[in-house]
Design an enzyme around this catalytic site. Structure first.
Site, PDB file in Angstrom:
ATOM      1  CB  CYS A  63      11.185  -6.630 -17.061  1.00 36.94           C
ATOM      2  SG  CYS A  63      12.027  -5.624 -15.809  1.00 36.94           S
TER       3      CYS A  63
ATOM      4  N   GLY B   5      -7.796   5.525 -10.002  1.00 37.30           N
ATOM      5  CA  GLY B   5      -6.694   6.167  -9.292  1.00 37.30           C
ATOM      6  C   GLY B   5      -5.364   5.466  -9.558  1.00 37.30           C
ATOM      7  N   GLY B   6      -4.288   6.248  -9.684  1.00 29.34           N
ATOM      8  CA  GLY B   6      -2.953   5.685  -9.813  1.00 29.34           C
ATOM      9  C   GLY B   6      -2.550   5.238 -11.205  1.00 29.34           C
TER      10      GLY B   6
ATOM     11  CB  CYS C 203      14.486  -7.692 -15.983  1.00 37.19           C
ATOM     12  SG  CYS C 203      13.191  -7.281 -14.787  1.00 37.19           S
TER      13      CYS C 203
ATOM     14  CD  GLU D 180      -1.795  -3.587 -13.043  1.00 35.64           C
ATOM     15  OE1 GLU D 180      -2.681  -3.452 -12.167  1.00 35.64           O
ATOM     16  OE2 GLU D 180      -0.593  -3.368 -12.837  1.00 35.64           O
TER      17      GLU D 180
ATOM     18  CB  THR E 278       1.203  12.256 -15.699  1.00 35.91           C
ATOM     19  OG1 THR E 278       1.691  12.156 -14.358  1.00 35.91           O
ATOM     20  CG2 THR E 278       2.377  12.422 -16.647  1.00 35.91           C
TER      21      THR E 278
ATOM     22  CG  ASP F 277      -8.294  13.813  -7.575  1.00 31.40           C
ATOM     23  OD1 ASP F 277      -8.745  13.703  -6.413  1.00 31.40           O
ATOM     24  OD2 ASP F 277      -7.545  12.970  -8.093  1.00 31.40           O
TER      25      ASP F 277
END
Length: 338
Positions: free
Chosen positions: A283, A34-35, A280, A242, A40, A62
């Site tokens: 970033c 999820g996420g 940044c 991640e 998209t 979903d």
């Protein structure tokens, strides 16, 4: 093919162009944690497919149903054209809906599927783990098959639900086989009991019901075979760079392989590309972390098409933004020099 330059060491093209070129594909599943931008990605892939196919159906399985939000248009259980397209339709369904809901909504259609079982047989059927959802999935497949779209894109639920969704054909086959075995052992006795109670709905006997269920089993078996055919079916994994997302992706790919379902494409979303003059620090730190996991993805999945998608400053909602995003699935994003 894409205009991207492919390195000389034969790294696979970092696009989904090969999926567009594979004209035999009938079922395309898009899934991930999820996420991570799964909806998209599925919307964008469907938009690209609509450029090269006569008719495309995008289905959300979903329960959150984000297709309506993505396109700014309400979708429901019936397929409808997406505004601005003449060959791309969408629908939102919930394959885990209870059979009671399906029967209430289905009427004669539910009878045709073999659901006119009567209370006792319903209890028997639904005592088999997973059959409730599998029967619902069968109804979904029947609707989809009757619509005759050239290719169907599934925007699936988060990872665990996706894998369960893909098990449904096998679960249903096993459940119906068990019912058939029980009927052969206890059929005469059940017919006697049902006869004394006035029989099944519509004057059917147990043999009629089991005959319909066998027909249903054959339909599910056919779809199950199609899902395991790499010429007809593929699964696009969506993740972010991640640890948890990479872990979920690896687990998902292993399970898909165990089901003999083809998967050879990974879309990595939300990548940061700060310029070399960026001030940044956050970033830069995040980019360093993402590069670490991107390297792991490249090592683990050297035989996959790995598509790298940038984190955008705006939400990708509405036809125009989805079209721009979808273009990067086939024409790789060119980041600034770091």
């Amino acid at each position: 093919m894409s205009s991207a330059v492919v390195p000389a060491d034969d790294i696979l093209e970092p696009t989904l162009q090969n999926i567009l070129d594979q004209k035999s594909l009938r079922w395309i599943f898009v899934g991930g944690k999820g996420g991570v931008g799964k909806t998209t990605t599925s919307c964008s892939l469907a938009i690209q497919l609509a450029k090269v196919r006569k008719s495309v159906l995008l289905i959300s399985t979903d329960p959150a149903h984000n297709l309506s939000d993505a396109f700014g248009q309400k979708f429901g259980k019936e397929a409808r054209l997406i505004d601005g397209f003449d060959n791309l339709s969408a629908m939102e369904i919930d394959p885990s809906a209870s059979m009671q809901d399906l029967m209430a909504a289905g009427g004669d259609q539910a009878e045709d599927m073999g659901f006119g079982l009567g209370g006792m047989m319903q209890d028997l059927a639904f005592s088999i783990p997973g059959v409730d959802e599998a029967m619902s999935f069968a109804e979904v497949l029947k609707q989809v098959k009757s619509l005759s779209y050239e290719v169907i894109v599934f925007d699936t639920a988060p990872t665990g639900h996706t894998l369960r969704f893909l098990q449904f054909p096998t679960v249903l086959e096993k459940g119906l086989a068990k019912l058939s075995q029980l009927s052969s052992q206890f059929g005469p006795m059940l017919n006697s009991v049902l006869g004394a109670r006035g029989g099944l709905p519509g004057g059917q006997n147990l043999d009629d019901v089991l005959s319909k269920m066998e027909s249903l089993r054959e339909t599910i078996s056919e779809v199950n075979t199609q899902f395991k055919n790499a010429d007809l079916t593929t699964f696009v994994c969506v993740c972010i760079a991640e640890f948890l997302s990479l872990y979920e992706t690896e687990r998902m790919i292993q399970e898909l392989t165990s089901y003999h379902i083809d998967t050879h494409a990974i879309v990595v979303n939300q990548l940061l590309f700060p310029g070399k003059d960026s001030t940044c620090d956050q970033c830069k730190a995040r980019r360093k972390m993402q590069k670490k996991y991107l390297n792991e993805i490249e090592e683990l999945y050297e035989d996959f098409n790995v598509v790298r998608m940038p984190l955008l400053v705006e939400e990708v909602r509405g036809k125009e933004k989805l079209e721009r995003f979808s273009d990067m699935l086939v024409h790789p994003y060119q980041p600034p020099q770091e």
